[in-house]
Design an enzyme around this catalytic site. Structure first.
Site, PDB file in Angstrom:
ATOM      1  N   LYS A  79      42.806  68.375  37.604  1.00 39.82           N
ATOM      2  CA  LYS A  79      43.195  67.381  36.595  1.00 39.82           C
ATOM      3  C   LYS A  79      43.837  66.181  37.278  1.00 39.82           C
ATOM      4  O   LYS A  79      44.661  66.343  38.187  1.00 39.82           O
ATOM      5  CB  LYS A  79      44.167  68.025  35.596  1.00 39.82           C
ATOM      6  CG  LYS A  79      44.541  67.147  34.407  1.00 39.82           C
ATOM      7  CD  LYS A  79      45.450  67.901  33.445  1.00 39.82           C
ATOM      8  CE  LYS A  79      45.791  67.083  32.214  1.00 39.82           C
ATOM      9  NZ  LYS A  79      46.678  67.814  31.276  1.00 39.82           N
ATOM     10  N   SER A 154      45.028  68.117  26.575  1.00 36.02           N
ATOM     11  CA  SER A 154      44.663  66.949  27.355  1.00 36.02           C
ATOM     12  C   SER A 154      43.850  67.279  28.610  1.00 36.02           C
ATOM     13  O   SER A 154      43.257  66.382  29.180  1.00 36.02           O
ATOM     14  CB  SER A 154      45.918  66.190  27.764  1.00 36.02           C
ATOM     15  OG  SER A 154      46.718  66.989  28.625  1.00 36.02           O
ATOM     16  N   SER A 178      47.916  71.947  26.507  1.00 33.57           N
ATOM     17  CA  SER A 178      46.833  71.215  27.156  1.00 33.57           C
ATOM     18  C   SER A 178      45.933  71.995  28.099  1.00 33.57           C
ATOM     19  O   SER A 178      44.911  71.475  28.540  1.00 33.57           O
ATOM     20  CB  SER A 178      47.398  70.017  27.913  1.00 33.57           C
ATOM     21  OG  SER A 178      47.637  68.993  27.003  1.00 33.57           O
TER      22      SER A 178
HETATM   23  N1  GLN Z   1      48.677  67.735  22.630  1.00 36.49           N
HETATM   24  C1  GLN Z   1      50.032  67.835  23.042  1.00 36.49           C
HETATM   25  C2  GLN Z   1      50.589  66.454  23.262  1.00 36.49           C
HETATM   26  O1  GLN Z   1      49.915  65.545  23.014  1.00 36.49           O
HETATM   27  C3  GLN Z   1      50.131  68.654  24.278  1.00 36.49           C
HETATM   28  C4  GLN Z   1      49.678  67.930  25.454  1.00 36.49           C
HETATM   29  C5  GLN Z   1      49.908  68.679  26.731  1.00 36.49           C
HETATM   30  O2  GLN Z   1      50.070  69.890  26.739  1.00 36.49           O
HETATM   31  N2  GLN Z   1      49.951  67.934  27.818  1.00 36.49           N
HETATM   32  O3  GLN Z   1      51.683  66.277  23.668  1.00 36.49           O
END
Ligand code: GLN
Length: 485
Positions: A79, A154, A178
């Site tokens: 990532k 994400s 995410s």
């Molecule tokens: N969707 C959640 C957010 O937008 C989690 C994102 C994540 O785990 N980085 O914060």
């Protein structure tokens, strides 16, 4: 079976037996990226030459008669929020365009030391803020099971890369779901380890008290192998937990007879798609047939998890993201009038809409006069959520619920409604707030789209999660289904 759809442990055997070479395997992954990524958008940077060099180095070790370690020669996608020395690291943001880290994250040092072959850096929601990879500052990624749909986020790019055979395993980061939510939506395995189990050194911070790096893989055994590679104490990360980690592969192939599973009612009712609920119900029956004892449990403060998370995460983000001011890293506007103009225009242009929304939310929550009402209150709720889990784990070994309330949704469906987007993390964020581990494993399909089952455990009980996940996987074949591309 096609090389690119095999698992790391199968490929390890083939590499060791010289049935294939690491270079051949690396080329198969790179070909797959070249062929599919125009449609899938999983990669921001492809590191083809570097990957081939790393693969050839592994081939030389094999040729010299060396017994290579389990992950040597295995293509991995990373990532783009994890720093890689000499290789651009964008966090999916225009504000970091042109930024090339002068050092690598600890996890990168660790996977390279094991001889893994890094094929590229994957697409993501900008600064890991989002649940669909549509917030990428560059281009959205697509779900390999239906390219009109999102892959989740994400860490969408990492999940897509593994699901589509562009890499064998991947690293993601998980602040509120995410890793687990995109793994669920793409039909692969994804684990968020206990807070402190894996070093965050070199992971670009979103919300430091919640962020963790973890594996994405095609099966549970590969998840254990990658966790073995990346976990461990790191003196460079002050929040890294001391002590040794077990060999996680030791938890595979164990029975689960007598294991106590709690099913939180709050995560199986309202807001959960009936098709998802049905798949998870079926999965629980499989676990029960293996001798697990299943009972409903309540996590009463779950309903406050979303508001608490979106105050804590945005508050931390507002201070973490203050460093992108056009001075030290990446993008800076041309011809600023003065320093204030430079800061303001660099940040206005460099950050996307969602990131700006969160910086404003977080700054507001921390501001004098509101701190007690919002931020401090959210911290108290966080403690209550943690206590819900502590209480549940007095009785149960693991808790099980869907990793996502729905299957992959259509692109564009939630982009104009942030609250709907935030609700897609309803079953995952409590795990980050409590600091405990969670894994999503393929549990079946609803409407032709993958559904992931989330297994949650006590702090540092990753082994138990792998044990239950592996027992389930051995009795099912969901992880052996691949998207047609
Ligand atoms: N969707 C959640 C957010 O937008 C989690 C994102 C994540 O785990 N980085 O914060």
């Amino acid at each position: 079976m096609e090389l690119v759809y095999m698992t790391a442990h199968e490929l390890h055997r083939m590499l060791s037996a010289r049935e294939i070479s690491a270079e051949e395997l690396c080329r198969a992954a790179l070909d797959r990226i070249e062929k599919l990524d125009g449609r899938l958008g999983a990669f921001i940077t492809v590191t083809g030459d570097l990957a081939l060099d790393q693969a050839r180095a592994v081939d030389r070790r094999i040729a010299s008669g060396e017994e290579i370690p389990p992950l040597a020669g295995i293509p991995v996608a990373v990532k783009d929020v994890i720093c890689t020395e000499g290789i651009p690291t964008t966090c999916g943001s225009r504000i970091l365009s042109g930024f090339v880290p002068p050092y690598s994250a600890t996890v990168i040092e660790k996977i390279l030391a094991r001889g893994m072959v890094m094929v590229g850096k994957t697409n993501m929601d900008e600064f890991a803020m989002g649940s669909s990879t549509e917030n990428s500052g560059f281009f959205p990624a697509s779900n390999p099971w239906d390219t009109d749909r999102v892959p989740g986020g994400s860490s969408g790019g990492s999940a897509v890369a593994v699901a589509a055979g562009q890499a064998v395993v991947a690293l993601g980061s998980d602040t509120g779901g995410s890793i687990r939510q995109p793994a669920s939506m793409c039909g692969v395995v994804g684990m968020k380890p206990t807070y402190g189990a894996v070093s965050r050194y070199g992971l670009v911070a979103y919300a430091s008290s919640l962020d963790q790096i973890g594996p994405i893989s095609r099966d549970v055994a590969d998840c254990a192998l990658v966790l073995n590679a990346i976990s461990g104490h790191d003196p460079l990360d002050s929040t890294s937990a001391p002590g040794d980690r077990p060999d996680y592969t030791g938890f595979l192939n164990r029975e689960i007879k007598g294991i106590k599973i709690g099913v939180p009612g709050e995560y199986m009712g309202e807001g959960i798609d009936p098709g998802v609920r049905e798949v998870i119900g079926g999965a629980l029956k499989v676990l029960s047939s293996l001798g697990a004892e299943i009972e409903e449990v309540s996590l009463p403060h779950s309903k406050y998890a979303i508001p608490a998370y979106y105050l804590i995460a945005t508050a931390e983000a507002s201070s973490n993201l203050a460093r992108y001011d056009g001075v030290s890293y990446g993008y800076r506007v041309e011809d600023p009038k003065d320093v204030v103009d430079m800061y303001s225009r660099t940040r206005s242009r460099g950050f996307g809409t969602e990131v700006k929304r969160r910086i404003m939310l977080g700054t507001y929550a921390l501001s004098a006069g509101y701190y007690d009402a919002y931020y401090l209150k959210a911290l108290k709720v966080r403690t209550l959520i943690k206590q819900d889990f502590d209480r549940a784990f007095e009785k149960f070994d693991v808790l099980i619920c869907p990793a996502s309330p729905t299957t992959a949704f259509r692109k564009g469906e939630k982009m104009d409604d942030p609250l709907q987007m935030y609700l897609s993390d309803i079953t995952t964020i409590s795990v980050n707030l409590a600091g405990i581990p969670g894994i999503s494993v393929p549990a079946g399909f609803s409407g032709g789209l993958p559904v992931g089952m989330q297994i949650m455990g006590r702090p540092f009980a990753e082994g138990t999660l792998l044990q239950v996940a592996h027992a389930f996987e051995r009795s099912t074949d969901h992880h052996k289904k691949f998207p047609e591309l």
